[in-house]
Structures are given as C-alpha cells and as structure tokens.
Scaffold this motif. Structure first.
Motif, PDB file in Angstrom:
ATOM      1  N   ASN A  72       0.936  -1.437  -0.053  1.00 58.40           N
ATOM      2  CA  ASN A  72       0.279  -0.223   0.010  1.00 58.40           C
ATOM      3  C   ASN A  72       0.980   1.226   0.075  1.00 58.40           C
ATOM      4  O   ASN A  72       1.864   1.145   0.686  1.00 58.40           O
ATOM      5  CB  ASN A  72      -0.897   0.179   1.380  1.00 58.40           C
ATOM      6  N   ALA A  73       0.310   2.442  -0.594  1.00 54.47           N
ATOM      7  CA  ALA A  73       0.909   3.721  -0.574  1.00 54.47           C
ATOM      8  C   ALA A  73       0.725   4.082   0.916  1.00 54.47           C
ATOM      9  O   ALA A  73      -0.276   4.426   1.513  1.00 54.47           O
ATOM     10  CB  ALA A  73       0.417   4.527  -1.373  1.00 54.47           C
ATOM     11  N   ILE A  74       1.897   4.140   1.633  1.00 57.45           N
ATOM     12  CA  ILE A  74       1.697   4.722   3.013  1.00 57.45           C
ATOM     13  C   ILE A  74       2.852   5.947   3.395  1.00 57.45           C
ATOM     14  O   ILE A  74       3.994   5.489   3.007  1.00 57.45           O
ATOM     15  CB  ILE A  74       1.835   3.607   4.238  1.00 57.45           C
ATOM     16  N   SER A  75       2.425   7.139   3.899  1.00 56.02           N
ATOM     17  CA  SER A  75       3.666   7.957   4.221  1.00 56.02           C
ATOM     18  C   SER A  75       4.318   7.400   5.282  1.00 56.02           C
ATOM     19  O   SER A  75       3.953   6.947   6.265  1.00 56.02           O
ATOM     20  CB  SER A  75       2.866   9.221   4.449  1.00 56.02           C
ATOM     21  N   LEU A  76       5.584   8.041   5.412  1.00 54.96           N
ATOM     22  CA  LEU A  76       6.433   7.622   6.523  1.00 54.96           C
ATOM     23  C   LEU A  76       5.689   7.790   7.940  1.00 54.96           C
ATOM     24  O   LEU A  76       5.977   7.069   8.707  1.00 54.96           O
ATOM     25  CB  LEU A  76       7.742   8.404   6.274  1.00 54.96           C
ATOM     26  N   THR A  77       5.141   9.092   8.141  1.00 59.21           N
ATOM     27  CA  THR A  77       4.656   9.313   9.196  1.00 59.21           C
ATOM     28  C   THR A  77       3.612   8.445   9.760  1.00 59.21           C
ATOM     29  O   THR A  77       3.278   8.321  10.850  1.00 59.21           O
ATOM     30  CB  THR A  77       4.306  10.789   9.372  1.00 59.21           C
ATOM     31  N   ASP A  78       3.059   7.862   8.784  1.00 57.52           N
ATOM     32  CA  ASP A  78       1.806   6.830   9.204  1.00 57.52           C
ATOM     33  C   ASP A  78       2.019   5.352   9.081  1.00 57.52           C
ATOM     34  O   ASP A  78       1.186   4.590   9.424  1.00 57.52           O
ATOM     35  CB  ASP A  78       0.658   7.100   8.073  1.00 57.52           C
ATOM     36  N   GLU A 128       4.961  -5.414   9.210  1.00 53.71           N
ATOM     37  CA  GLU A 128       4.778  -6.761   9.476  1.00 53.71           C
ATOM     38  C   GLU A 128       4.289  -7.402   8.329  1.00 53.71           C
ATOM     39  O   GLU A 128       4.555  -8.361   7.771  1.00 53.71           O
ATOM     40  CB  GLU A 128       4.033  -7.273  10.880  1.00 53.71           C
ATOM     41  N   ARG A 129       2.976  -6.749   7.603  1.00 54.83           N
ATOM     42  CA  ARG A 129       2.216  -7.339   6.795  1.00 54.83           C
ATOM     43  C   ARG A 129       2.986  -7.426   5.476  1.00 54.83           C
ATOM     44  O   ARG A 129       3.317  -8.220   4.778  1.00 54.83           O
ATOM     45  CB  ARG A 129       0.829  -6.575   6.805  1.00 54.83           C
ATOM     46  N   HIS A 130       3.918  -6.181   5.222  1.00 55.15           N
ATOM     47  CA  HIS A 130       4.460  -6.210   3.884  1.00 55.15           C
ATOM     48  C   HIS A 130       5.735  -7.098   3.789  1.00 55.15           C
ATOM     49  O   HIS A 130       5.652  -7.888   2.835  1.00 55.15           O
ATOM     50  CB  HIS A 130       5.155  -4.490   3.865  1.00 55.15           C
ATOM     51  N   ARG A 173      10.034  -0.412  -8.562  1.00 53.79           N
ATOM     52  CA  ARG A 173      10.086   0.616  -7.103  1.00 53.79           C
ATOM     53  C   ARG A 173      11.368   0.252  -6.273  1.00 53.79           C
ATOM     54  O   ARG A 173      11.716   1.107  -5.664  1.00 53.79           O
ATOM     55  CB  ARG A 173       8.581   0.160  -6.343  1.00 53.79           C
ATOM     56  N   ALA A 174      11.918  -0.968  -6.394  1.00 54.86           N
ATOM     57  CA  ALA A 174      12.946  -1.385  -5.474  1.00 54.86           C
ATOM     58  C   ALA A 174      14.300  -0.454  -6.101  1.00 54.86           C
ATOM     59  O   ALA A 174      15.025  -0.457  -5.102  1.00 54.86           O
ATOM     60  CB  ALA A 174      13.362  -2.639  -5.712  1.00 54.86           C
ATOM     61  N   SER A 175      14.364   0.041  -6.856  1.00 54.11           N
ATOM     62  CA  SER A 175      15.388   0.844  -7.807  1.00 54.11           C
ATOM     63  C   SER A 175      15.280   2.372  -7.552  1.00 54.11           C
ATOM     64  O   SER A 175      16.354   3.006  -7.945  1.00 54.11           O
ATOM     65  CB  SER A 175      15.845   0.452  -9.039  1.00 54.11           C
ATOM     66  N   ARG A 176      13.926   2.777  -7.451  1.00 55.49           N
ATOM     67  CA  ARG A 176      13.726   4.294  -7.385  1.00 55.49           C
ATOM     68  C   ARG A 176      13.022   4.638  -6.324  1.00 55.49           C
ATOM     69  O   ARG A 176      12.135   3.837  -6.132  1.00 55.49           O
ATOM     70  CB  ARG A 176      13.134   4.835  -8.803  1.00 55.49           C
ATOM     71  N   GLY A 177      13.238   5.747  -5.572  1.00 56.44           N
ATOM     72  CA  GLY A 177      12.626   6.273  -4.525  1.00 56.44           C
ATOM     73  C   GLY A 177      11.298   6.901  -5.023  1.00 56.44           C
ATOM     74  O   GLY A 177      11.392   7.713  -5.877  1.00 56.44           O
ATOM     75  N   ILE A 178       9.918   6.478  -4.581  1.00 60.96           N
ATOM     76  CA  ILE A 178       8.907   7.057  -4.842  1.00 60.96           C
ATOM     77  C   ILE A 178       8.200   7.559  -3.500  1.00 60.96           C
ATOM     78  O   ILE A 178       7.989   6.632  -2.491  1.00 60.96           O
ATOM     79  CB  ILE A 178       7.905   5.990  -5.398  1.00 60.96           C
ATOM     80  N   PRO A 179       7.561   8.625  -3.354  1.00 65.77           N
ATOM     81  CA  PRO A 179       6.947   8.989  -1.938  1.00 65.77           C
ATOM     82  C   PRO A 179       5.839   8.208  -1.913  1.00 65.77           C
ATOM     83  O   PRO A 179       5.043   7.499  -2.712  1.00 65.77           O
ATOM     84  CB  PRO A 179       6.250  10.150  -2.394  1.00 65.77           C
ATOM     85  N   ARG A 180       5.627   7.620  -0.475  1.00 62.59           N
ATOM     86  CA  ARG A 180       4.565   6.934  -0.059  1.00 62.59           C
ATOM     87  C   ARG A 180       4.750   5.579  -0.282  1.00 62.59           C
ATOM     88  O   ARG A 180       3.796   4.686   0.102  1.00 62.59           O
ATOM     89  CB  ARG A 180       3.279   7.286  -0.157  1.00 62.59           C
ATOM     90  N   MET A 181       5.886   5.033  -0.921  1.00 63.07           N
ATOM     91  CA  MET A 181       6.189   3.677  -1.391  1.00 63.07           C
ATOM     92  C   MET A 181       7.376   2.868  -0.845  1.00 63.07           C
ATOM     93  O   MET A 181       7.838   2.034  -1.244  1.00 63.07           O
ATOM     94  CB  MET A 181       6.100   3.573  -2.844  1.00 63.07           C
ATOM     95  N   HIS A 199      -4.769  -0.320 -10.158  1.00 70.78           N
ATOM     96  CA  HIS A 199      -6.032   0.465 -10.077  1.00 70.78           C
ATOM     97  C   HIS A 199      -6.420   0.634  -8.428  1.00 70.78           C
ATOM     98  O   HIS A 199      -6.801   1.683  -8.222  1.00 70.78           O
ATOM     99  CB  HIS A 199      -7.184  -0.268 -10.613  1.00 70.78           C
ATOM    100  N   ASN A 200      -6.197  -0.317  -7.763  1.00 70.89           N
ATOM    101  CA  ASN A 200      -6.548  -0.114  -6.338  1.00 70.89           C
ATOM    102  C   ASN A 200      -5.768   0.789  -5.714  1.00 70.89           C
ATOM    103  O   ASN A 200      -6.029   1.505  -4.839  1.00 70.89           O
ATOM    104  CB  ASN A 200      -6.692  -1.496  -5.518  1.00 70.89           C
TER     105      ASN A 200
END
Length: 251
Positions: free
Chosen positions: A92-98, A105-107, A139-147, A189-190
């Motif tokens: 899921n897309a989750i910001s660092l602060t959240d 654990e889930r990821h 996504r493992a090779s490039r930083g993306i906000p919230r990922m 899409h989700n």
C-alpha cells in the motif's frame, strides 16, 4: 516446439494480474501450471478459465503451514517442479509518518518471508536446470513518495535472489528477478483508488505520461518475459534483474 513443453510450474498469486497472465502464457507454451490464491471463489474461477492443464491450490504465502500444504499438493500429483514463479505479494501507499508496526509486518511477511519460505520449501521438488523467478518491482530501484515500505521489500527480494543464484548454481537452478514497472492490473487500479472505468483510464493516462513509451505495460508483456526466464532461452542467465517498465527507470 513450444518453449515449456512438459514443464511443471508453480505460480503463487496466480488468480489475477501478472500471475494469471503468466499462467496463461505458460500453458500456451506447453507447461502444466499450479496457481495459488487465498480466496477460494477467485481461485476456482481462475483455474476453470485456465483449463485442464492447470490446478488451483488455496494458500497464503504469509503462512508457512499453508505453503507446506501447497508444496505437498504438487508433490502428490507431479512429484517435481521445473519452474517456481514467486508472484504473490502487494503493498500500500503509506507515508513515512503513518507507517505502523502492523504495516511493516504485513508487507515483509508477504513480500519477503513469503517468498523465502516458498522457495525454500519448493527446493526439494526442483529439477536440475530449473528456474526460480522472483517478481520484484521497478519500485525497488527508485525512491517514490509513500512507497518506501513496499520498495524496501522488493529491494530485499532482489538481494535474496542474487544470493540464491550463487547458492543454487551447483544444482544448476537459475534464480532471476523479474521487475515490472507500471502494469495495467487490478492492484495498480486499487493503489490509485480507481474504481470505475473513467477513473481507471485517468490513472492509466497519468502513469503512462511518465513512461518513455507513453503508456503503462500490459500483463502479457510481463508474462512474455517470464517465459524467457523459465525457458532454455535463458539457460546462461542467473542472478539477473529483468526490468519490464517501458524504460521509465532506465532512460
């Protein structure tokens, strides 16, 4: 001759998206394919659609006991595996602060531990010359906000695969990482919160505008790359990362 004639493959998370498209293509190329999924209705529907050269096994890669049951079912029917595609995963897309401990654990339980124990438990069934394909992510090779959390799990998966390639070389088992970029899947899409046709098309257009090829990828394009990694066409390829992202992270 079809490229995977007579092969037996296991694809985790094979009910939709990249996993399902890969199962379809493997079957077209002559393989018998086991797919796994957590939800019985979706699993049964996918297996029915794939036809008689497939079988669905209900299982959750985050549960080692469930993985044991999957491998036992393959052992009982075929007694071997030529290819394992570790596709089950998500994030899921989750910001660092959240980010919470539960998120962490889930990821990692699904994307890292699930992959590790699937490969470990499948190894006794793997044939000489077999192929293990770990579905990573650009996504493992490039930083993306919230990922960051998702990207970290896929970076860990890439590292595991490169080490396993060395460990399993003496058994002539190849291990490679297949890393898609933005691909037109239900999961994409989700993640984009696109739940109707208009929103999905807007998401495709927006993501496609960031890709040099001016579109997002199709699941069958990733499946074609998986066929290459599973077949003798890649007999001298191991420890590699094959990126299928339309050039987004390359140029």
């Amino acid at each position: 001759m079809r490229q995977l004639s007579g092969k037996v493959a296991l694809i985790t998370g094979g009910t939709t998206g990249i996993g399902f498209a890969t199962a379809q293509r493997f079957i077209e190329e002559g393989a018998f394919v086991y797919i796994t999924g957590r939800r019985r209705p979706e699993l049964d529907a996918a297996a029915k659609s794939l036809g008689t050269r497939s079988a669905g096994i209900q299982g959750d890669v985050a549960d080692p006991h469930s993985v044991n049951q999957v491998i036992s079912a393959v052992m009982h029917r075929h007694g071997r595996l030529d290819t394992v595609v570790v596709n089950a995963g998500g994030g899921n897309a989750i910001s660092l602060t959240d980010i919470t401990e539960e998120d962490y654990e889930r990821h990692f339980s699904v994307n890292v531990a699930g992959a590790l124990f699937t490969v470990q438990k499948a190894l006794p069934l793997m044939t000489k010359g077999g192929s293990i394909i770990l579905v990573g992510s650009a996504r493992a090779s490039r930083g993306i906000p919230r990922m960051s959390l998702y990207g970290a799990t896929k970076a860990a998966l890439r590292s595991l695969g490169q080490s396993w390639a060395l460990e399993l070389a003496e058994r002539e088992i190849r291990v490679n990482i297949l890393s898609p970029g933005s691909i037109d899947t239900p999961g994409l899409h989700n993640a984009a919160h696109a739940h109707d046709d208009v929103a999905r098309q807007q998401a495709r257009d927006q993501m496609g505008s960031l890709v040099p090829m001016a579109r997002i990828g199709r699941t069958e394009e990733v499946a074609a790359a998986a066929v290459f990694l599973a077949s003798e066409q890649s007999s001298f390829t191991t420890g590699a990362e094959l990126i299928v992202d339309g050039g987004q992270g390359q140029v």
